[in-house]
Design a protein around this motif. Structure first.
Motif, PDB file in Angstrom:
ATOM      1  N   ILE A  10      21.462 -48.129 -36.844  1.00  0.00           N
ATOM      2  CA  ILE A  10      22.666 -47.305 -36.919  1.00  0.00           C
ATOM      3  C   ILE A  10      23.418 -47.344 -35.595  1.00  0.00           C
ATOM      4  O   ILE A  10      24.621 -47.612 -35.555  1.00  0.00           O
ATOM      5  CB  ILE A  10      22.308 -45.845 -37.295  1.00  0.00           C
ATOM      6  CG1 ILE A  10      21.921 -45.751 -38.758  1.00  0.00           C
ATOM      7  CG2 ILE A  10      23.463 -44.895 -36.982  1.00  0.00           C
ATOM      8  CD1 ILE A  10      21.316 -44.411 -39.148  1.00  0.00           C
ATOM      9  N   GLY A  49      27.674 -48.775 -39.825  1.00  0.00           N
ATOM     10  CA  GLY A  49      26.749 -47.886 -39.127  1.00  0.00           C
ATOM     11  C   GLY A  49      26.898 -46.445 -39.571  1.00  0.00           C
ATOM     12  O   GLY A  49      25.911 -45.725 -39.751  1.00  0.00           O
ATOM     13  N   LEU A  52      25.267 -46.016 -42.857  1.00  0.00           N
ATOM     14  CA  LEU A  52      23.811 -45.937 -42.732  1.00  0.00           C
ATOM     15  C   LEU A  52      23.347 -44.541 -42.312  1.00  0.00           C
ATOM     16  O   LEU A  52      22.217 -44.154 -42.611  1.00  0.00           O
ATOM     17  CB  LEU A  52      23.297 -46.976 -41.743  1.00  0.00           C
ATOM     18  CG  LEU A  52      23.094 -48.373 -42.304  1.00  0.00           C
ATOM     19  CD1 LEU A  52      22.594 -49.315 -41.213  1.00  0.00           C
ATOM     20  CD2 LEU A  52      22.134 -48.365 -43.466  1.00  0.00           C
ATOM     21  N   ILE A  53      24.195 -43.798 -41.626  1.00  0.00           N
ATOM     22  CA  ILE A  53      23.841 -42.405 -41.317  1.00  0.00           C
ATOM     23  C   ILE A  53      23.668 -41.628 -42.614  1.00  0.00           C
ATOM     24  O   ILE A  53      22.723 -40.844 -42.769  1.00  0.00           O
ATOM     25  CB  ILE A  53      24.902 -41.753 -40.409  1.00  0.00           C
ATOM     26  CG1 ILE A  53      24.865 -42.387 -39.028  1.00  0.00           C
ATOM     27  CG2 ILE A  53      24.692 -40.247 -40.326  1.00  0.00           C
ATOM     28  CD1 ILE A  53      25.948 -41.892 -38.098  1.00  0.00           C
TER      29      ILE A  53
END
Length: 71
Positions: A10, A49, A52-53
């Protein structure tokens, strides 16, 4: 994929994407097309990213401990 690996990925994606995006802003002054390409690629990587959190928030920590062989 373990939670620790996703956590590292991330931050690499977010910071790497923002770095490329900023580089694209500066390159745009001399090479318009290349600059815009870097801005777009950097934005896509940074948003991956950020996505992906959300994925990480939906992961079950119990599944991660099972994959390591712990109970």
């Amino acid at each position: 994929m373990t939670i620790n690996k996703i956590d590292k990925l991330i931050w690499v994606l977010i910071y790497g994407g923002l770095l490329v995006l900023c580089l694209g802003v500066f390159v745009k002054r001399s090479a318009e097309g290349l600059g815009w390409a870097l801005v777009v690629v950097g934005a896509i990587v940074a948003s991956a990213g950020a996505t992906l959190i959300w994925v990480r928030s939906r992961m079950d920590p119990a599944d991660d401990s099972k994959s390591k062989g712990q109970s």
